[in-house]
Enzyme design. Structure first.
Site, PDB file in Angstrom:
ATOM      1  N   LYS A 198      -6.421  -0.498  -9.990  1.00 11.39           N
ATOM      2  CA  LYS A 198      -5.199   0.416  -9.827  1.00 11.39           C
ATOM      3  C   LYS A 198      -4.105  -0.570  -9.275  1.00 11.39           C
ATOM      4  O   LYS A 198      -4.435  -1.495  -8.369  1.00 11.39           O
ATOM      5  CB  LYS A 198      -5.396   1.812  -9.249  1.00 11.39           C
ATOM      6  CG  LYS A 198      -5.489   1.620  -7.736  1.00 11.39           C
ATOM      7  CD  LYS A 198      -5.471   3.178  -6.931  1.00 11.39           C
ATOM      8  CE  LYS A 198      -5.307   2.748  -5.677  1.00 11.39           C
ATOM      9  NZ  LYS A 198      -5.423   4.013  -4.869  1.00 11.39           N
ATOM     10  N   LYS A 209     -12.703   1.844   1.036  1.00  5.17           N
ATOM     11  CA  LYS A 209     -11.917   0.913   2.165  1.00  5.17           C
ATOM     12  C   LYS A 209     -12.822   0.678   3.178  1.00  5.17           C
ATOM     13  O   LYS A 209     -12.662  -0.252   3.633  1.00  5.17           O
ATOM     14  CB  LYS A 209     -10.682   2.068   2.671  1.00  5.17           C
ATOM     15  CG  LYS A 209      -9.893   2.000   1.888  1.00  5.17           C
ATOM     16  CD  LYS A 209      -8.222   2.636   2.395  1.00  5.17           C
ATOM     17  CE  LYS A 209      -7.215   2.489   1.233  1.00  5.17           C
ATOM     18  NZ  LYS A 209      -6.238   3.208   1.577  1.00  5.17           N
ATOM     19  N   LYS A 258      -0.496  -1.470  -3.217  1.00  9.40           N
ATOM     20  CA  LYS A 258       0.007  -2.288  -2.185  1.00  9.40           C
ATOM     21  C   LYS A 258      -0.957  -3.265  -1.425  1.00  9.40           C
ATOM     22  O   LYS A 258      -0.350  -4.117  -0.935  1.00  9.40           O
ATOM     23  CB  LYS A 258       0.531  -1.081  -0.988  1.00  9.40           C
ATOM     24  CG  LYS A 258       1.638  -0.203  -1.277  1.00  9.40           C
ATOM     25  CD  LYS A 258       1.691   0.830  -0.101  1.00  9.40           C
ATOM     26  CE  LYS A 258       2.079   2.115  -0.501  1.00  9.40           C
ATOM     27  NZ  LYS A 258       2.037   3.184   0.494  1.00  9.40           N
TER      28      LYS A 258
HETATM   29  P1  TYM Z   1       0.000   6.251  -0.915  1.00  7.79           P
HETATM   30  O1  TYM Z   1       0.761   6.041   0.272  1.00  7.79           O
HETATM   31  O2  TYM Z   1      -1.237   5.328  -1.025  1.00  7.79           O
HETATM   32  O3  TYM Z   1       0.415   6.685  -2.241  1.00  7.79           O
HETATM   33  C1  TYM Z   1       1.744   7.378  -2.220  1.00  7.79           C
HETATM   34  C2  TYM Z   1       1.649   7.900  -3.621  1.00  7.79           C
HETATM   35  O4  TYM Z   1       1.711   7.209  -4.839  1.00  7.79           O
HETATM   36  C3  TYM Z   1       0.601   7.278  -5.603  1.00  7.79           C
HETATM   37  N1  TYM Z   1      -0.045   6.159  -6.263  1.00  7.79           N
HETATM   38  C4  TYM Z   1      -0.204   5.927  -7.628  1.00  7.79           C
HETATM   39  N2  TYM Z   1       0.270   6.715  -8.574  1.00  7.79           N
HETATM   40  C5  TYM Z   1      -0.097   6.318  -9.751  1.00  7.79           C
HETATM   41  N3  TYM Z   1      -0.439   4.862  -9.716  1.00  7.79           N
HETATM   42  C6  TYM Z   1      -0.876   4.146  -8.913  1.00  7.79           C
HETATM   43  N4  TYM Z   1      -1.410   2.751  -8.925  1.00  7.79           N
HETATM   44  C7  TYM Z   1      -0.465   4.413  -7.432  1.00  7.79           C
HETATM   45  N5  TYM Z   1      -0.839   4.091  -6.435  1.00  7.79           N
HETATM   46  C8  TYM Z   1      -0.579   5.343  -5.377  1.00  7.79           C
HETATM   47  C9  TYM Z   1      -0.596   8.414  -4.523  1.00  7.79           C
HETATM   48  O5  TYM Z   1      -1.282   8.914  -5.521  1.00  7.79           O
HETATM   49  C10 TYM Z   1       0.479   9.108  -3.977  1.00  7.79           C
HETATM   50  O6  TYM Z   1       0.785  10.066  -4.447  1.00  7.79           O
HETATM   51  N6  TYM Z   1      -2.981  10.079   1.133  1.00  7.79           N
HETATM   52  C11 TYM Z   1      -1.902   9.718   0.601  1.00  7.79           C
HETATM   53  C12 TYM Z   1      -0.726  10.001   1.500  1.00  7.79           C
HETATM   54  C13 TYM Z   1      -0.569  11.547   1.894  1.00  7.79           C
HETATM   55  C14 TYM Z   1      -0.223  12.641   1.285  1.00  7.79           C
HETATM   56  C15 TYM Z   1      -0.331  13.627   2.290  1.00  7.79           C
HETATM   57  C16 TYM Z   1      -0.161  12.872   0.067  1.00  7.79           C
HETATM   58  C17 TYM Z   1      -0.746  11.794   3.234  1.00  7.79           C
HETATM   59  N7  TYM Z   1      -0.829  13.207   3.516  1.00  7.79           N
HETATM   60  C18 TYM Z   1      -0.278  14.988   1.947  1.00  7.79           C
HETATM   61  C19 TYM Z   1      -0.134  14.375  -0.464  1.00  7.79           C
HETATM   62  C20 TYM Z   1      -0.144  15.314   0.629  1.00  7.79           C
HETATM   63  C21 TYM Z   1      -1.562   8.010   0.223  1.00  7.79           C
HETATM   64  O7  TYM Z   1      -2.048   7.368   0.951  1.00  7.79           O
HETATM   65  O8  TYM Z   1      -0.615   7.918  -0.503  1.00  7.79           O
END
Ligand code: TYM
Length: 355
Positions: free
Chosen positions: A217, A115, A220
């Site tokens: 991957k 990023k 969004k």
């Molecule tokens: P975020 O908002 O980017 O994504 C939410 C969840 O979706 C999963 N994910 C995917 N899984 C499979 N294939 C993909 N292409 C894919 N894209 C996204 C992510 O792995 C995630 O589980 N940092 C985290 C949010 C967060 C969090 C936490 C998660 C903040 N605090 C505490 C767990 C525990 C994030 O940006 O997810």
């Protein structure tokens, strides 16, 4: 092995539309875990400021993610659903973790490197410290299990490092106050305050790839909407995106090992398997030897069958934002009670004076 009470925590950022990767990698697991665990699911609005500081519609996006949680089948009465910024203790613990974690740990994070790109000096301090807040999200509840997609594995591992360093640095105070829990760290028995939370990353869709490029991957932030299936896409759009998905000219192999080196084919088979709640082997047993002109329509029908009811339910929920706000407010109040209990002890461990 630990004596901590099993507790699931996970979060999703309110940035852009949720897509099939979020659903298969995370949301669907959130739903399944409700049957066996107490769960806390959070819309991490403070994290989203690291991507976009000035949002036009942060409140609405926060409601959208909440609607997706509910539409997917999360029960906010039995479990806890809230938005992060409502519980100030997350930010308080994140600050303490900023003083526990090392800059070197943060600099090594793949997501930060991706990023921040080439101009690291110009990225926000928040982007660098992102995993510290994520560790605080998890540990302010002393959660033990964290369902996430593969891309978040490194952050959950860092959460373990932070917990372990805190437990070590404050071991004398933890023992004096008698607030530790006995746990095994490798071969050693230690008395720690924070658990070493485990990432839960299983199944055929832990890393759903872009429909336009099997080496990236699904995300969004991809500028091409054709690269992802959004949870709010209608049936025609889903079918069109799958039809246009990049593939190679060969038919599907007759053995699952034949998918190696064919990332786009492997991705579509993985998506099918995850949606049908089966394995890639079974999908290949049914479709091995078929051309994509046969497989893609079957995949589109399955995706529409699974996703359309959820999209309809999301639309219904979004028509009543007042209800969503009540869910978040009540969830926030319950979460705050749990988080404050942890923080009272953390302040005592550190020696911060409090009422
Ligand atoms: P975020 O908002 O980017 O994504 C939410 C969840 O979706 C999963 N994910 C995917 N899984 C499979 N294939 C993909 N292409 C894919 N894209 C996204 C992510 O792995 C995630 O589980 N940092 C985290 C949010 C967060 C969090 C936490 C998660 C903040 N605090 C505490 C767990 C525990 C994030 O940006 O997810």
């Amino acid at each position: 092995m630990s004596a901590f009470k099993p507790l699931v925590f996970s979060g999703v950022q309110p940035t852009g539309n949720l897509h099939l990767g979020n659903y298969l990698g995370a949301l669907r697991k959130f739903v399944a875990l409700q049957a066996s665990h107490e769960c806390i699911y959070c819309v991490v609005d403070l994290h989203s400021l690291t991507a976009t500081l000035v949002h036009d519609d942060l409140a609405d996006q926060t409601r959208q993610i909440t609607a997706a949680f509910l539409a997917a089948g999360i029960d906010p009465n039995k479990h806890i659903v809230f938005n992060q910024s409502r519980v100030l203790q997350h930010a308080e613990l994140a600050w303490i973790f900023n003083c526990v974690a090392r800059i070197g740990w943060m600099n090594r994070m793949t997501q930060f490197k991706d990023k921040a790109g080439k101009d690291r000096e110009n990225s926000s301090l928040g982007l660098l410290a992102y995993p510290s807040l994520m560790a605080a999200d998890i540990l302010v509840y002393r959660a033990t299990h964290v369902p996430v997609g593969d891309d978040q594995k490194q952050h959950v591992e860092l959460t373990r490092d932070i917990a372990q360093k805190f437990n070590n640095d404050f071991s004398r105070r933890i023992a004096e106050l008698g607030v530790g829990v006995e746990m095994m760290v490798g071969e050693e028995k230690v008395n720690g305050f924070f658990p070493l939370a485990e990432p839960l990353i299983e199944g055929p869709a832990t890393r759903v790839m872009s429909l336009r490029d099997g080496s990236k991957k699904m995300s969004k932030s991809d500028p091409s909407d054709l690269s992802r299936i959004n949870l709010t896409d209608d049936a025609d759009t889903i079918a069109k995106k799958i039809k246009k998905a990049k593939t190679d000219p060969e038919p599907l192999p007759s053995d699952v090992r034949g998918l190696k080196g064919r990332p786009e084919a492997e991705n579509l088979v993985g998506i099918y398997a995850a949606l049908a709640e089966t394995t890639a082997e079974k999908v290949i047993a049914d479709f091995g030897g078929s051309p994509f002109s046969t497989f893609k329509p079957a995949l589109a029908d399955l995706a529409v069958e699974k996703l359309a009811p959820m999209a309809a339910e999301m639309r219904r929920l979004m028509a009543d934002p007042g209800h969503i706000d009540v869910v978040l407010r009540e969830g926030g109040a319950r979460a705050r009670g749990l988080a404050e209990a942890t923080m009272k002890t953390v302040r005592d461990i550190i020696g911060l004076l409090q009422d």
